[in-house]
Design a protein around this motif. Structure first.
Motif, PDB file in Angstrom:
ATOM      1  N   GLU A   1       0.374   6.770  -6.660  1.00  0.00           N
ATOM      2  CA  GLU A   1      -0.885   7.416  -7.050  1.00  0.00           C
ATOM      3  C   GLU A   1      -0.856   8.919  -6.808  1.00  0.00           C
ATOM      4  N   ASP A   2      -0.318   9.335  -5.676  1.00  0.00           N
ATOM      5  CA  ASP A   2      -0.296  10.775  -5.411  1.00  0.00           C
ATOM      6  C   ASP A   2       0.618  11.503  -6.384  1.00  0.00           C
TER       7      ASP A   2
ATOM      8  N   TRP B   1       0.197   4.147  -2.707  1.00  0.00           N
ATOM      9  CA  TRP B   1      -0.207   5.514  -2.378  1.00  0.00           C
ATOM     10  C   TRP B   1       0.772   6.532  -2.931  1.00  0.00           C
TER      11      TRP B   1
ATOM     12  N   TRP C   1       0.811  -1.216   0.000  1.00  0.00           N
ATOM     13  CA  TRP C   1       0.000   0.000   0.000  1.00  0.00           C
ATOM     14  C   TRP C   1       0.834   1.251   0.000  1.00  0.00           C
TER      15      TRP C   1
ATOM     16  N   SER D   1      -6.880   9.046  -3.257  1.00  0.00           N
ATOM     17  CA  SER D   1      -8.060   8.264  -2.888  1.00  0.00           C
ATOM     18  C   SER D   1      -9.192   9.185  -2.414  1.00  0.00           C
TER      19      SER D   1
ATOM     20  N   LYS E   1      -5.887   9.491   4.761  1.00  0.00           N
ATOM     21  CA  LYS E   1      -6.022   8.918   3.423  1.00  0.00           C
ATOM     22  C   LYS E   1      -5.134   9.717   2.487  1.00  0.00           C
ATOM     23  N   HIS E   2      -4.595   9.070   1.487  1.00  0.00           N
ATOM     24  CA  HIS E   2      -3.768   9.841   0.572  1.00  0.00           C
ATOM     25  C   HIS E   2      -4.670  10.618  -0.383  1.00  0.00           C
TER      26      HIS E   2
END
Ligand code: MN
Length: 485
Positions: free
Chosen positions: A181-182, A178, A174, A241, A237-238
């Motif tokens: 994704e960021d 994350w 994860w 998301s 949460k990042h």
């Protein structure tokens, strides 16, 4: 980044190991890459060192970190895989070979995309360590994306978001997912990213801290009374998301209540259940939000207790209760869980790794292979391709009309039919992951058909249909009655 930092990181996690091979690999790679530079202007060797550092951080083993240092040698320098084998042995050479074979994953068109996925899955099935190196390689490349031309930034960010991040997810890494994704979010949707970042980091920070301090003050003394050792950390949460949630639920940032979670980390499994009892005594749990992933772990091995309660001021907040071991597993996925601990015990591969190997033995056709790999990496979204090879992300059960509006409003308004995978199709046919879609348009038409609302799934398509269909007839009349406003 220096080799000393890499070695220190490795020794922190493996106090009794001899890191000599890392220094040898460094000398070898630095020599091989001599005179090469990154786009940032730094000497090239900084990149593989960084990759090795990220691997050490993930608690990778010595061979993996060594391969990390050497990962670009065969492809970008005079030295060959044979040289590596002679110097560092078969295990390291095979890992580097795996990466080289994966090659440059490029993102163009349907066939290439499937080909990439296949490559990733197969490499994973052979030795999952190869994928970890590839991921760390990608993470460092994403972090240094600023130095590339914009067009390249977009392409790399897109393929990272659509190929790498979902696979990091199924591996349960994860932390990596994350971060990737960021970074993608920042490059693909800069405006939304910066807006959200501001709201999150600046506007709401103080209020948020107060809220969590209140909760901690309530719970810590009771845990102490019950002699449950604990560590409580706030998990945010990042950004990506949060953004997705806002989009899919059509909510504003301050309406998303589960942006934060509190993690309670305790020594043993029975402490998890005790802590849960205490939390439910203090605050009223939200119905249907309790999940026991300890008794029934997720397919990727994730374990924790989850519950959402109505905390101070009636605000909902999620708790994740777990042991230290579960905590590490959740951050590093297979890295902590399967490979690093059970490497020599065997039989701990997640079931899908075996599945892939079996399917792969039977099916050589790539398209069939991908269809047969039933992984839920694409969860509730599908990727659909345009004839030019552009990729559009749609929600599940989307139809050609959703696709048409995703491409362009005019294409949507003028759509009369579609060609899906070379076959004529109706506008209400459900699309599937990987479909190649072409929209047939009627040039003269300007207004959509209101009946499309019966099957349009995406918000974008539905909004546009409503917007244009509504004013359609009236606009038509206006055209024939000059002077009418
Ligand atoms: Mn590289």
């Amino acid at each position: 980044m220096t080799i000393d930092r890499v070695i220190k990181k490795f020794i922190d996690n493996n106090p009794t190991s001899d890191p000599e091979i890392l220094r040898l690999a460094y000398d070898f790679a630095a020599e091989a890459h001599r005179g090469q530079f990154r786009k940032s202007g730094e000497p090239y060797i900084i990149h593989p060192l960084y990759v090795a550092y990220l691997l050490a951080e993930m608690k990778a083993d010595l061979a993996t970190i060594t391969a990390g240092i050497l990962h670009d040698v065969p492809e970008d320098t005079e030295r060959t895989l044979e040289d590596l084998k002679k110097e560092f042995g078969t295990e390291v050479a095979n890992l580097v070979k795996g990466i080289t074979k994966l090659g440059k994953i490029k993102y163009r068109g349907l066939e290439r995309y499937r080909e990439n996925l296949k490559k990733m899955f197969l490499a994973m099935a052979m030795d999952v360590r190869v994928i970890f190196i590839k991921f760390c390689d990608r993470l460092h490349n994403m972090r240094t994306l600023d130095y590339l031309p914009e067009e390249k930034q977009q392409r790399i960010a897109k393929e990272t978001l659509e190929i790498y991040a979902p696979i990091a997810g199924i591996l349960g890494i994860w932390r990596l997912k994350w971060q990737l994704e960021d970074l993608c979010f920042k490059y693909l949707y800069p405006e939304e990213y910066h807006k959200l970042e501001y709201e999150y980091e600046v506007e709401q920070k103080a209020e948020r801290n107060d809220f969590f301090n209140t909760i901690k003050k309530n719970i810590t003394p009771i845990l102490k009374d019950q002699k449950i050792q604990n560590e409580i950390e706030v998990r945010f949460k990042h950004l990506y998301s949060i953004y997705q949630k806002m989009k899919s639920k059509d909510r504003r940032f301050d309406e998303i209540y589960d942006v934060f979670a509190l993690r309670v980390i305790v020594p043993a499994i029975d402490d998890c259940y005790k802590a849960l009892g205490i939390i439910h005594t203090l605050w009223r749990p939200k119905p249907n939000r309790f999940k026991d992933y300890i008794a029934v772990p997720k397919p990727n091995g994730y374990r924790s207790l989850h519950t959402t309660i109505f905390g101070p001021e009636g605000k909902a907040v999620e708790f994740q209760i777990r042991t230290q071991e579960m905590h590490e597993e959740s951050l590093y996925g297979l890295a902590a869980h399967w490979y690093y601990k059970a490497k020599n015990q065997g039989g701990m591969q997640p079931h899908w790794v075996k599945e892939i190997i079996d399917i792969q033995k039977e099916i050589s056709d790539t398209n069939e292979l991908i269809k047969n790999i039933k992984l839920d990496i694409f969860n509730d979204r599908i990727f659909v391709f345009s004839p030019k090879g552009d990729v559009f992300e749609l929600s599940e059960q989307s139809t050609p009309i959703d696709f048409a509006y995703a491409v362009h409003t005019n294409i949507g308004n003028q759509a009369t039919g579609a060609i899906v995978n070379d076959r004529l199709s109706k506008l209400d046919q459900e699309l599937k992951n990987g479909d190649l879609v072409e929209i047939i348009t009627e040039k003269g038409r300007q207004y959509p058909n209101r009946d499309w609302l019966k099957f349009a799934k995406t918000k974008r398509a539905r909004d546009r249909i409503r917007q244009f269909a509504k004013k359609g007839p009236l606009e038509n009349i206006k055209r024939f009655i000059p002077g009418m406003k």
